[in-house]
Motif scaffolding. Structure first.
Motif, PDB file in Angstrom:
ATOM      1  N   ILE A  78       0.673  -1.085   0.092  1.00 47.01           N
ATOM      2  CA  ILE A  78       0.183   0.175  -0.233  1.00 47.01           C
ATOM      3  C   ILE A  78       0.611   0.971   0.144  1.00 47.01           C
ATOM      4  O   ILE A  78       1.070   1.872  -0.187  1.00 47.01           O
ATOM      5  CB  ILE A  78      -0.933  -0.145   0.995  1.00 47.01           C
ATOM      6  CG1 ILE A  78      -1.840  -1.170   0.917  1.00 47.01           C
ATOM      7  CG2 ILE A  78      -1.884   1.205   1.456  1.00 47.01           C
ATOM      8  CD1 ILE A  78      -2.975  -1.301   2.531  1.00 47.01           C
ATOM      9  N   ASN A  79       1.731   1.009   1.419  1.00 50.67           N
ATOM     10  CA  ASN A  79       2.821   2.818   1.216  1.00 50.67           C
ATOM     11  C   ASN A  79       3.728   2.671  -0.046  1.00 50.67           C
ATOM     12  O   ASN A  79       4.122   4.004  -0.462  1.00 50.67           O
ATOM     13  CB  ASN A  79       2.945   2.284   2.642  1.00 50.67           C
ATOM     14  CG  ASN A  79       1.447   2.276   3.526  1.00 50.67           C
ATOM     15  OD1 ASN A  79       0.729   3.383   3.444  1.00 50.67           O
ATOM     16  ND2 ASN A  79       1.533   1.634   4.275  1.00 50.67           N
ATOM     17  N   THR A  80       4.111   1.974   0.044  1.00 51.28           N
ATOM     18  CA  THR A  80       5.324   1.643  -0.745  1.00 51.28           C
ATOM     19  C   THR A  80       5.203   1.453  -2.463  1.00 51.28           C
ATOM     20  O   THR A  80       5.755   2.632  -3.358  1.00 51.28           O
ATOM     21  CB  THR A  80       6.260   0.388  -0.343  1.00 51.28           C
ATOM     22  OG1 THR A  80       6.660   0.931   1.428  1.00 51.28           O
ATOM     23  CG2 THR A  80       7.592   1.193  -1.335  1.00 51.28           C
ATOM     24  N   ILE A  81       4.679   0.123  -2.983  1.00 55.02           N
ATOM     25  CA  ILE A  81       4.231   0.005  -3.800  1.00 55.02           C
ATOM     26  C   ILE A  81       3.080   1.833  -4.744  1.00 55.02           C
ATOM     27  O   ILE A  81       3.236   1.618  -5.481  1.00 55.02           O
ATOM     28  CB  ILE A  81       3.700  -1.152  -4.280  1.00 55.02           C
ATOM     29  CG1 ILE A  81       4.792  -2.480  -4.289  1.00 55.02           C
ATOM     30  CG2 ILE A  81       3.605  -1.855  -5.730  1.00 55.02           C
ATOM     31  CD1 ILE A  81       4.324  -4.064  -3.890  1.00 55.02           C
ATOM     32  N   GLY A  82       2.201   1.374  -3.879  1.00 56.85           N
ATOM     33  CA  GLY A  82       1.026   1.988  -4.208  1.00 56.85           C
ATOM     34  C   GLY A  82      -0.170   2.143  -4.871  1.00 56.85           C
ATOM     35  O   GLY A  82      -1.047   2.658  -4.970  1.00 56.85           O
ATOM     36  N   ILE A  83      -0.397   0.720  -3.802  1.00 57.43           N
ATOM     37  CA  ILE A  83      -1.642   0.006  -4.443  1.00 57.43           C
ATOM     38  C   ILE A  83      -2.236   0.081  -3.610  1.00 57.43           C
ATOM     39  O   ILE A  83      -1.801  -0.353  -2.186  1.00 57.43           O
ATOM     40  CB  ILE A  83      -1.742  -1.373  -4.494  1.00 57.43           C
ATOM     41  CG1 ILE A  83      -0.224  -1.858  -5.773  1.00 57.43           C
ATOM     42  CG2 ILE A  83      -2.621  -2.235  -5.377  1.00 57.43           C
ATOM     43  CD1 ILE A  83      -0.103  -3.074  -6.230  1.00 57.43           C
ATOM     44  N   PRO A  84      -3.252   0.790  -3.512  1.00 54.64           N
ATOM     45  CA  PRO A  84      -4.340   1.469  -3.039  1.00 54.64           C
ATOM     46  C   PRO A  84      -5.681  -0.427  -1.876  1.00 54.64           C
ATOM     47  O   PRO A  84      -5.502  -0.614  -2.681  1.00 54.64           O
ATOM     48  CB  PRO A  84      -5.968   2.211  -2.770  1.00 54.64           C
ATOM     49  CG  PRO A  84      -4.971   2.314  -4.591  1.00 54.64           C
ATOM     50  CD  PRO A  84      -4.264   1.772  -4.817  1.00 54.64           C
ATOM     51  N   SER A  85      -4.927   0.638  -0.809  1.00 54.62           N
ATOM     52  CA  SER A  85      -5.598  -0.729  -0.376  1.00 54.62           C
ATOM     53  C   SER A  85      -7.337  -1.554  -0.175  1.00 54.62           C
ATOM     54  O   SER A  85      -7.264  -2.339  -0.696  1.00 54.62           O
ATOM     55  CB  SER A  85      -6.741  -0.107   1.951  1.00 54.62           C
ATOM     56  OG  SER A  85      -6.368  -1.316   2.643  1.00 54.62           O
ATOM     57  N   LEU A  86      -8.147   0.073  -1.010  1.00 59.56           N
ATOM     58  CA  LEU A  86      -9.400  -0.688  -1.309  1.00 59.56           C
ATOM     59  C   LEU A  86      -9.002  -1.513  -3.120  1.00 59.56           C
ATOM     60  O   LEU A  86      -9.942  -2.552  -3.019  1.00 59.56           O
ATOM     61  CB  LEU A  86     -10.228   0.371  -1.796  1.00 59.56           C
ATOM     62  CG  LEU A  86     -11.159   1.090  -0.545  1.00 59.56           C
ATOM     63  CD1 LEU A  86     -11.740   2.622  -0.529  1.00 59.56           C
ATOM     64  CD2 LEU A  86     -12.222  -0.008   0.008  1.00 59.56           C
ATOM     65  N   VAL A  87      -7.969  -1.410  -3.811  1.00 58.90           N
ATOM     66  CA  VAL A  87      -8.104  -1.877  -4.744  1.00 58.90           C
ATOM     67  C   VAL A  87      -7.188  -3.693  -3.939  1.00 58.90           C
ATOM     68  O   VAL A  87      -7.970  -4.101  -4.219  1.00 58.90           O
ATOM     69  CB  VAL A  87      -6.831  -1.009  -5.619  1.00 58.90           C
ATOM     70  CG1 VAL A  87      -6.188  -2.405  -6.350  1.00 58.90           C
ATOM     71  CG2 VAL A  87      -7.003   0.191  -5.774  1.00 58.90           C
ATOM     72  N   LEU A  88      -6.941  -3.413  -2.888  1.00 57.49           N
ATOM     73  CA  LEU A  88      -6.445  -4.881  -2.391  1.00 57.49           C
ATOM     74  C   LEU A  88      -7.819  -6.044  -2.616  1.00 57.49           C
ATOM     75  O   LEU A  88      -7.906  -6.603  -2.197  1.00 57.49           O
ATOM     76  CB  LEU A  88      -5.323  -4.420  -1.168  1.00 57.49           C
ATOM     77  CG  LEU A  88      -3.989  -4.695  -1.812  1.00 57.49           C
ATOM     78  CD1 LEU A  88      -2.728  -4.163  -0.413  1.00 57.49           C
ATOM     79  CD2 LEU A  88      -3.286  -5.738  -2.941  1.00 57.49           C
ATOM     80  N   MET A  89      -8.004  -4.621  -1.471  1.00 61.15           N
ATOM     81  CA  MET A  89      -9.677  -5.404  -0.691  1.00 61.15           C
ATOM     82  C   MET A  89     -10.512  -5.647  -2.168  1.00 61.15           C
ATOM     83  O   MET A  89     -11.045  -6.908  -2.318  1.00 61.15           O
ATOM     84  CB  MET A  89     -10.567  -4.364  -0.241  1.00 61.15           C
ATOM     85  CG  MET A  89     -11.936  -4.360   0.371  1.00 61.15           C
ATOM     86  SD  MET A  89     -12.718  -3.518   1.722  1.00 61.15           S
ATOM     87  CE  MET A  89     -11.690  -4.025   3.357  1.00 61.15           C
ATOM     88  N   GLU A  90     -10.987  -4.890  -2.854  1.00 64.16           N
ATOM     89  CA  GLU A  90     -11.211  -5.805  -4.496  1.00 64.16           C
ATOM     90  C   GLU A  90     -11.100  -6.568  -5.461  1.00 64.16           C
ATOM     91  O   GLU A  90     -11.763  -7.739  -5.390  1.00 64.16           O
ATOM     92  CB  GLU A  90     -11.482  -4.793  -5.601  1.00 64.16           C
ATOM     93  CG  GLU A  90     -12.920  -5.018  -6.432  1.00 64.16           C
ATOM     94  CD  GLU A  90     -14.042  -4.211  -6.037  1.00 64.16           C
ATOM     95  OE1 GLU A  90     -13.773  -3.520  -5.256  1.00 64.16           O
ATOM     96  OE2 GLU A  90     -14.942  -4.710  -6.744  1.00 64.16           O
ATOM     97  N   ARG A  91      -9.226  -6.782  -5.086  1.00 67.03           N
ATOM     98  CA  ARG A  91      -8.829  -8.409  -5.196  1.00 67.03           C
ATOM     99  C   ARG A  91      -9.017  -9.214  -4.867  1.00 67.03           C
ATOM    100  O   ARG A  91      -8.834 -10.254  -5.108  1.00 67.03           O
ATOM    101  CB  ARG A  91      -7.512  -7.987  -5.799  1.00 67.03           C
ATOM    102  CG  ARG A  91      -6.871  -6.595  -6.793  1.00 67.03           C
ATOM    103  CD  ARG A  91      -7.184  -6.905  -8.438  1.00 67.03           C
ATOM    104  NE  ARG A  91      -6.419  -8.343  -8.247  1.00 67.03           N
ATOM    105  CZ  ARG A  91      -5.702  -8.498  -9.165  1.00 67.03           C
ATOM    106  NH1 ARG A  91      -5.013  -6.912  -9.941  1.00 67.03           N
ATOM    107  NH2 ARG A  91      -4.664  -9.130  -9.493  1.00 67.03           N
ATOM    108  N   ALA A  92      -9.516  -9.014  -3.170  1.00 68.67           N
ATOM    109  CA  ALA A  92      -9.199  -9.787  -2.363  1.00 68.67           C
ATOM    110  C   ALA A  92     -11.099 -10.389  -2.681  1.00 68.67           C
ATOM    111  O   ALA A  92     -11.367 -11.965  -2.362  1.00 68.67           O
ATOM    112  CB  ALA A  92      -9.324  -9.807  -0.603  1.00 68.67           C
ATOM    113  N   ALA A  93     -12.179  -9.706  -3.134  1.00 66.66           N
ATOM    114  CA  ALA A  93     -13.416 -10.082  -2.870  1.00 66.66           C
ATOM    115  C   ALA A  93     -13.333 -10.584  -4.296  1.00 66.66           C
ATOM    116  O   ALA A  93     -14.305 -11.639  -4.274  1.00 66.66           O
ATOM    117  CB  ALA A  93     -14.334  -8.426  -2.692  1.00 66.66           C
ATOM    118  N   LEU A  94     -12.902 -10.158  -5.155  1.00 70.09           N
ATOM    119  CA  LEU A  94     -13.180 -11.253  -6.559  1.00 70.09           C
ATOM    120  C   LEU A  94     -12.688 -12.593  -6.498  1.00 70.09           C
ATOM    121  O   LEU A  94     -13.074 -13.277  -7.575  1.00 70.09           O
ATOM    122  CB  LEU A  94     -12.585 -10.209  -7.971  1.00 70.09           C
ATOM    123  CG  LEU A  94     -13.584  -8.497  -8.322  1.00 70.09           C
ATOM    124  CD1 LEU A  94     -12.181  -7.929  -9.285  1.00 70.09           C
ATOM    125  CD2 LEU A  94     -14.210  -9.007  -8.730  1.00 70.09           C
TER     126      LEU A  94
END
Ligand SMILES: NC(=O)C1=CN([C@@H]2O[C@H](COP(=O)(O)OP(=O)(O)OC[C@H]3O[C@@H](n4cnc5c(N)ncnc54)[C@H](O)[C@@H]3O)[C@@H](O)[C@H]2O)[C@@H](O)CC1
Ligand SMILES: [K+]
Length: 213
Positions: A19-35
């Motif tokens: 989230i903080n270094t690569i810059g993938i937002p937390s909500l994007v990770l959440m969406e990937r998880a949910a998908l």
């Protein structure tokens, strides 16, 4: 190359790096998880989707659950959200997912008897954030899930299982399948956790990076 199973602290470290270094937002990770959870449900259990009940806690594991509820709703599945967490303690991401679910008018309840109508249960009460024994409403909800005879899909961890040891923290969800995110977790590979997890599906294409520093 297959990664070793990791602890909750390692996962938090990797999430934070992503989230903080690569810059993938937390909500994007959440969406990937949910998908990944949605795909597991739609692909593995196509005949049991008459009424999915998503049992959601108030942290990010619950946020994943609300996200799954919305994705299933969009796919045409009847979904009800069973809220067990304390809404005053909802995480930021959980609040975002909740607003979206309200837009789609996905039914929400805190009445456990809805579980009697479920043809499939999604367990999104606790993930890697569990840090103490499960008591009160949470324990009652877990026991009600376990009293049901329908398929249970756990989000990241079966709720109540210690991520690092596989121990049952007073009570825990017995899942048929656990979709865990980015890496396998130690608690899914040993002790009671191995049994309670059912089949473990690792959603390892989320972009989460394993860094050692
Ligand atoms: N950006 C991220 O951090 C991501 C998080 N993800 C999901 O978020 C989960 C972790 O979320 P959280 O850190 O919010 O934690 P959880 O949602 O696992 O737990 C929520 C909160 O419950 C409280 N709690 C712990 N044990 C309890 C108990 N026995 N009784 C009552 N309350 C208790 C803790 O304060 C904890 O923070 C992961 O397992 C995963 O499902 C995924 O969405 C991927 C991205
Ligand atoms: K869970």
């Amino acid at each position: 190359m297959e990664q070793a199973a990791i602890t909750a602290e390692q996962m938090r470290h990797y999430d934070s790096f992503t989230i903080n270094t690569i810059g993938i937002p937390s909500l994007v990770l959440m969406e990937r998880a949910a998908l990944a959870v949605r795909d597991e449900i739609l692909n593995a259990y196509p005949l049991n989707l008459n009424h999915v009940v998503v049992v959601a806690g108030s942290g990010n594991n619950g946020g994943d659950g609300l996200d799954v509820a919305r994705l299933l709703h969009i796919a045409g599945v009847k979904v009800t959200i069973l809220n067990v967490g304390n809404p005053d303690h909802a995480s930021e991401e959980h609040r975002v997912q909740d607003r979206i679910c309200q837009y789609y008018q996905i039914p929400q309840t805190s009445d456990l008897t809805i579980l009697k109508q479920a043809t499939l249960i999604v367990d999104a009460l606790f993930g890697i954030g569990i840090d103490r024994a499960v008591k009160g409403n949470y324990a009652t909800a877990i026991d009600a899930i376990n009293a049901s005879d329908v398929v249970v899909v756990a989000v990241d961890m079966p709720s109540g299982i210690n991520t690092d040891t596989g121990e049952v923290m007073e009570t825990a969800v017995k899942a048929d399948v656990t979709v865990t995110f980015a890496f396998n977790k130690v608690g899914l590979t040993k002790g009671a956790g191995k049994e309670y997890a059912g089949r473990v599906a690792i959603a390892d294409d989320m972009g989460t990076y394993a860094v050692d520093d």
